[in-house]
Design an enzyme around this catalytic site. Structure first.
Site, PDB file in Angstrom:
ATOM      1  N   THR A  44       0.825  -1.206   0.000  1.00 50.25           N
ATOM      2  CA  THR A  44       0.000   0.000   0.000  1.00 50.25           C
ATOM      3  C   THR A  44       0.863   1.261   0.000  1.00 50.25           C
ATOM      4  O   THR A  44       0.641   2.175  -0.807  1.00 50.25           O
ATOM      5  CB  THR A  44      -0.916   0.002   1.233  1.00 50.25           C
ATOM      6  OG1 THR A  44      -1.698  -1.188   1.248  1.00 50.25           O
ATOM      7  CG2 THR A  44      -1.839   1.205   1.211  1.00 50.25           C
ATOM      8  N   TYR A 107     -13.166  -4.412  -2.852  1.00 49.04           N
ATOM      9  CA  TYR A 107     -14.203  -3.834  -3.709  1.00 49.04           C
ATOM     10  C   TYR A 107     -15.395  -4.772  -3.909  1.00 49.04           C
ATOM     11  O   TYR A 107     -16.535  -4.374  -3.701  1.00 49.04           O
ATOM     12  CB  TYR A 107     -13.651  -3.395  -5.074  1.00 49.04           C
ATOM     13  CG  TYR A 107     -14.689  -2.672  -5.915  1.00 49.04           C
ATOM     14  CD1 TYR A 107     -15.037  -1.357  -5.624  1.00 49.04           C
ATOM     15  CD2 TYR A 107     -15.345  -3.310  -6.960  1.00 49.04           C
ATOM     16  CE1 TYR A 107     -16.011  -0.706  -6.359  1.00 49.04           C
ATOM     17  CE2 TYR A 107     -16.322  -2.667  -7.696  1.00 49.04           C
ATOM     18  CZ  TYR A 107     -16.654  -1.365  -7.388  1.00 49.04           C
ATOM     19  OH  TYR A 107     -17.624  -0.727  -8.111  1.00 49.04           O
ATOM     20  N   TYR A 133      -2.763 -10.132   4.780  1.00 45.87           N
ATOM     21  CA  TYR A 133      -2.740  -8.701   5.109  1.00 45.87           C
ATOM     22  C   TYR A 133      -4.171  -8.254   5.308  1.00 45.87           C
ATOM     23  O   TYR A 133      -4.932  -8.109   4.346  1.00 45.87           O
ATOM     24  CB  TYR A 133      -2.052  -7.943   3.975  1.00 45.87           C
ATOM     25  CG  TYR A 133      -1.980  -6.434   4.125  1.00 45.87           C
ATOM     26  CD1 TYR A 133      -2.230  -5.791   5.339  1.00 45.87           C
ATOM     27  CD2 TYR A 133      -1.640  -5.641   3.037  1.00 45.87           C
ATOM     28  CE1 TYR A 133      -2.151  -4.418   5.462  1.00 45.87           C
ATOM     29  CE2 TYR A 133      -1.543  -4.257   3.143  1.00 45.87           C
ATOM     30  CZ  TYR A 133      -1.803  -3.652   4.354  1.00 45.87           C
ATOM     31  OH  TYR A 133      -1.726  -2.283   4.469  1.00 45.87           O
ATOM     32  N   ARG A 138      -9.001  -0.171   4.212  1.00 51.16           N
ATOM     33  CA  ARG A 138      -8.753   0.056   2.788  1.00 51.16           C
ATOM     34  C   ARG A 138      -9.539  -0.909   1.904  1.00 51.16           C
ATOM     35  O   ARG A 138     -10.023  -0.518   0.843  1.00 51.16           O
ATOM     36  CB  ARG A 138      -7.262  -0.073   2.478  1.00 51.16           C
ATOM     37  CG  ARG A 138      -6.433   1.094   2.975  1.00 51.16           C
ATOM     38  CD  ARG A 138      -5.007   1.008   2.480  1.00 51.16           C
ATOM     39  NE  ARG A 138      -4.202   2.144   2.895  1.00 51.16           N
ATOM     40  CZ  ARG A 138      -4.083   3.271   2.214  1.00 51.16           C
ATOM     41  NH1 ARG A 138      -4.719   3.439   1.074  1.00 51.16           N
ATOM     42  NH2 ARG A 138      -3.324   4.254   2.665  1.00 51.16           N
ATOM     43  N   LYS A 163      -0.193  -9.682   8.598  1.00 52.47           N
ATOM     44  CA  LYS A 163      -0.022  -8.261   8.904  1.00 52.47           C
ATOM     45  C   LYS A 163      -1.405  -7.763   9.294  1.00 52.47           C
ATOM     46  O   LYS A 163      -2.300  -7.651   8.454  1.00 52.47           O
ATOM     47  CB  LYS A 163       0.505  -7.485   7.696  1.00 52.47           C
ATOM     48  CG  LYS A 163       0.570  -5.977   7.941  1.00 52.47           C
ATOM     49  CD  LYS A 163       0.971  -5.200   6.694  1.00 52.47           C
ATOM     50  CE  LYS A 163       0.951  -3.695   6.971  1.00 52.47           C
ATOM     51  NZ  LYS A 163       1.319  -2.905   5.760  1.00 52.47           N
ATOM     52  N   ILE A 205       5.108  -4.410  10.216  1.00 52.53           N
ATOM     53  CA  ILE A 205       5.329  -3.937   8.850  1.00 52.53           C
ATOM     54  C   ILE A 205       4.973  -2.465   8.870  1.00 52.53           C
ATOM     55  O   ILE A 205       3.810  -2.093   8.996  1.00 52.53           O
ATOM     56  CB  ILE A 205       4.523  -4.747   7.830  1.00 52.53           C
ATOM     57  CG1 ILE A 205       5.015  -6.205   7.827  1.00 52.53           C
ATOM     58  CG2 ILE A 205       4.661  -4.139   6.429  1.00 52.53           C
ATOM     59  CD1 ILE A 205       4.309  -7.113   6.838  1.00 52.53           C
TER      60      ILE A 205
END
Length: 291
Positions: A44, A107, A133, A138, A163, A205
């Site tokens: 990202t 999405y 992740y 997001r 993560k 991270i």
């Protein structure tokens, strides 16, 4: 498999949005010399969403080449299309990465079973270990603890860590209770890394490690005692300042302050941070002793 301070590397672009390889190699060399324990290219913070596939994995290859086996490389490789995600893992392997960092499908908002089926489809042919992740802020897709545990228990040799950027600290204990200490839990939030480690995490991270690699490495090495708390306090204002505008704008601004020759270009729709954000970053850098 992974622990310590792991920078989610920014990708240097010039003012016209072109990748600046020399600056990237210098960044990687600095990160390794300052104690970073692994590297994450094209995540990202690396503006992966603006990279064409060929460019994305060419950048991963540069990272692998510069790291030269000194630290592991965990390549961003997620997609909301399961077939594309499988191709991305193969491309990461071909680029020389040691592992793939994979978000759940974004999405299209799959169900929890859809998330499981996505990763179950990737696992049998994956040529790399996968670090999940989870960043629902997001992706709008949250891998619930029960689903994460189901994924890892089904394919324990493939899914080696997470993560976790949910900000829900109780999940560290939930995951550890089911999966044990061998499952690698890494914080995805710099400001929560101390608390995350205190309940069983083994590293972060990190966005902040881009600009403060030595301090972040020292913080992780200090464990969870008084020294770690002192470093957390020293870095806290910087951690929060790097999200006072759309990331990675603030961290790229911070890079230009710490390393004036660093090219701070961004690709649209990412933009330079606001004046208020820049002031917050300046204050955070000063509090950390980096200005």
């Amino acid at each position: 498999m992974f622990s310590g301070s792991i920078p989610a590397l920014v990708t240097p672009f010039d003012a016209d949005g072109r990748f600046v390889e020399t600056a990237y190699r210098e960044l990687i060399e600095w990160q390794i010399s300052e104690g970073s324990s692994a590297l994450v290219p094209c995540g990202t913070t690396g503006e992966a969403a603006t990279l064409a596939k060929e460019e994305h994995f060419a950048i991963v290859k540069v990272c692998v080449d510069q790291a030269h086996g000194r630290v592991p490389v965990i390549a961003g490789a997620g997609s909301n299309d399961t077939r594309v995600a499988a191709a991305n893992i193969a491309a990461a392997k071909e680029s020389g990465a040691d592992a793939a960092l994979m978000v759940p499908p974004y999405y299209n908002r799959p169900s929890q079973d859809g998330i499981f089926q996505h990763f179950a489809a990737l696992a049998p042919s994956s040529p790399l270990p996968i670090v999940l992740y989870n960043v629902p802020g997001r992706t709008v897709t949250d891998i619930q603890p029960e689903t994460l545990i189901r994924i890892v228990e089904a394919f324990p040799k493939v899914f080696v860590g997470v993560k976790d950027a949910t900000g829900v600290l109780q999940r560290v204990s939930q995951h550890r209770a089911a999966l044990g200490d061998s499952f690698c839990q890494l914080s995805g939030n710099d400001d929560l890394a101390l608390a995350f480690n205190a309940v069983g995490g083994v590293g972060c991270i990190s966005v902040t490690a881009n600009v403060a690699p030595r301090l972040c490495a020292d913080f992780q090495a200090a464990g969870t005692g008084p020294e770690a708390l002192a470093l957390h306090d020293r870095l806290f204002a910087l951690h929060t300042s790097l999200f006072t505008d759309a990331s990675p704008g603030p961290v790229k601004y911070a890079m230009t302050k710490v390393c004036p020759s660093f090219p701070g270009g961004l690709r649209l729709p990412m933009t330079w941070p606001s004046e208020a954000s820049r002031a917050a970053v300046d204050a955070g850098l000063e509090r950390a002793g980096l200005l």
